[in-house]
Design an enzyme around this catalytic site. Sequence first.
Site, short mmCIF file in Angstrom:
data_model
loop_
_atom_site.label_atom_id
_atom_site.label_comp_id
_atom_site.label_asym_id
_atom_site.label_seq_id
_atom_site.Cartn_x
_atom_site.Cartn_y
_atom_site.Cartn_z
N CYS A 79 37.55 35.30 17.82
CA CYS A 79 36.52 35.75 17.05
C CYS A 79 37.11 36.89 16.15
O CYS A 79 37.70 36.67 15.03
CB CYS A 79 35.41 36.21 17.82
SG CYS A 79 33.84 36.44 16.68
N HIS A 167 33.89 31.67 20.91
CA HIS A 167 34.42 32.18 21.94
C HIS A 167 34.64 31.16 23.16
O HIS A 167 33.75 30.66 23.72
CB HIS A 167 33.16 32.79 22.44
CG HIS A 167 33.00 34.02 21.62
ND1 HIS A 167 33.73 35.29 21.72
CD2 HIS A 167 32.21 34.34 20.35
CE1 HIS A 167 33.40 36.18 20.75
NE2 HIS A 167 32.44 35.38 20.12
N GLU A 169 35.63 31.77 25.93
CA GLU A 169 35.17 32.47 27.51
C GLU A 169 33.86 32.10 27.86
O GLU A 169 33.49 32.26 28.90
CB GLU A 169 35.62 33.79 27.33
CG GLU A 169 34.76 34.63 26.37
CD GLU A 169 35.31 34.81 24.96
OE1 GLU A 169 35.74 33.94 24.73
OE2 GLU A 169 34.82 35.78 24.33
N SER A 221 30.90 50.56 54.79
CA SER A 221 29.39 50.75 54.54
C SER A 221 28.78 49.62 55.00
O SER A 221 27.37 49.81 55.04
CB SER A 221 29.23 50.73 53.01
OG SER A 221 29.36 49.49 52.40
N GLY A 222 29.37 48.60 55.64
CA GLY A 222 28.94 47.39 56.05
C GLY A 222 28.80 46.36 54.79
O GLY A 222 28.52 45.22 55.05
N GLY A 223 29.05 46.86 53.47
CA GLY A 223 28.98 46.00 52.25
C GLY A 223 30.41 45.10 52.17
O GLY A 223 31.21 45.29 53.00
N SER A 226 34.02 47.41 50.89
CA SER A 226 34.74 48.20 51.84
C SER A 226 35.05 47.48 52.86
O SER A 226 36.02 47.62 53.47
CB SER A 226 33.77 49.34 52.33
OG SER A 226 32.62 48.92 53.06
#
Length: 510
Positions: A79, A167, A169, A221-223, A226
């Site tokens: 582009c 584009h 992508e 954090s439990g996420g 991490s």
Amino acid sequence: MQNNVLILDFGSQYTQLIARRVRELNIYCEIKPYNNPPKDLSSFKAVILSGSPHSVRSEDAPHPDLSEIKGKKPLLGVCYGAQYLAQHFGGEVGQSNTREYGRANLSMVKDGETFMKGVSSNSQVWMSHSDTIKKLPANAVRIASTHDVENAGYRIEGEDTYAIQFHPEVYHSTDGKKILENFLVNIAGIAQTWTPDAFVETTVADLKSKLGDDRVILGLSGGVDSTVAATLLHKAIGKNLHCIFVNNGLLRKNEFTDVLKQYEGMGLNVKGVDASARFLKELEGESDPEGKRKIIGKVFVDVFDDESKLVENAKWLGQGTIYPDVIESVSATGGPSATIKSHHNVGGLPDYMQLKVVEPLKALFKDEVRRVGASMGLSASLLGRHPFPGPGLGIRILGDITPEKVAMLQEVDHIFINGLREAGLYDNVWQAGAMLLPVNSVGVMGDERTYEKCVALRAVESTDGMTADWVNLPYEFLQKVSNDIINKVKGVNRVVYDISSKPPATIEWE
Ligand code: XMP
């Protein structure tokens, strides 16, 4: 990093998508702002120029110096990138008579072009431009056109330089990924070796040599982020990784014990610190949303600091920072001021801690973090967990926080989230939770009048939390969950469902 691709960003909203598509091809790439490119280009095997909100014809548009790139490395302009290459090297760009946004179809694809191999003549592509390339540079060969855009693709004779107006992508460019693969693999000769397994192998080896026998502290954090960061560090340094998992008293029901058990089962050297009472005491009487966030952040730092001091000789702080947190992005106006988003999983640590930071995920997008986690054997249930904010239920209890309100909201949240799981809806939702509202409303239960709390349920679909829409959950499901909540949670007599999109409403209510 071997086989690296450089994406020079001119401020397009799609630049991150280019990086994702390239990585889906198992090729590593990095985005750098056009006005702050890497000094040493030797590790880059190919360069891609992104789109831009600018017109190449305007004075203040990006005009990068490509003297070390064009003709020396495989180069693809997309582009704006295609227009810049045309205008800067002897062609001409002007305003187009018909602005092209959205779908278009290739009406001509030049036969025998490696770049266009496997792309059919009517292939759908996605356009987003108002300027057009009116004249190609003298040594350019046109390789694709659409109905409205004659120079939709070209290459420069004698160089590995390619340019496309559309584009590749975006999802709607049907053969976009094929074109990127042709460029990177068949033209630039880059090996497709950047897989999650390879990432784990090289990252663990790098961490081993970087950290040696040093001790690292990491806040879990439990996420997902991490947890995956901890797993990589654990593979590299084993028991020298000291994880700290803090219960701030604002986690989901049973979350602290369940997640702690899961971490221990994974072999992590983890210490669970139940600081609920300390958090709730400090929060007493505070009802301002930002005030609550500040208190939660500060108490976390204090608790984390106290615990870190118990780990003798710790040298490093591990963090689950991911790529979107650290990409230097070109500002929307394309001006020279690059903004850098910063991210502190532990809410900014005091300077005196003097720890060096190690961030093993900082090159990865979120979906790649999940793939890396899966390749290390982490469970799908852990990797598919909804995001949960650091201040937890503290920003879902509107107004001041008391232990009774926390307990009430934990029950409500538990019924809602379990309900989503049981109904097979959990994975269709990006994030879900319940809000405890600071109002009472009148109800009737049996023969008695009640005057009790109202809760709001929120379930959204999103990709990054920046924008979101509410999920059209089945009525039968909402009916059952509402019934369960009102019947089982004492003190709640009304349930509402939030049907606001973001923007303008945020996902959390505070
Ligand atoms: P909003 O409410 O801004 O939330 O639409 C967007 C995403 O960010 C999460 N969120 C937070 N995460 N600390 C966090 O760690 C916070 O203070 C915080 N506030 C919002 C929210 O859960 C959603 O995923």
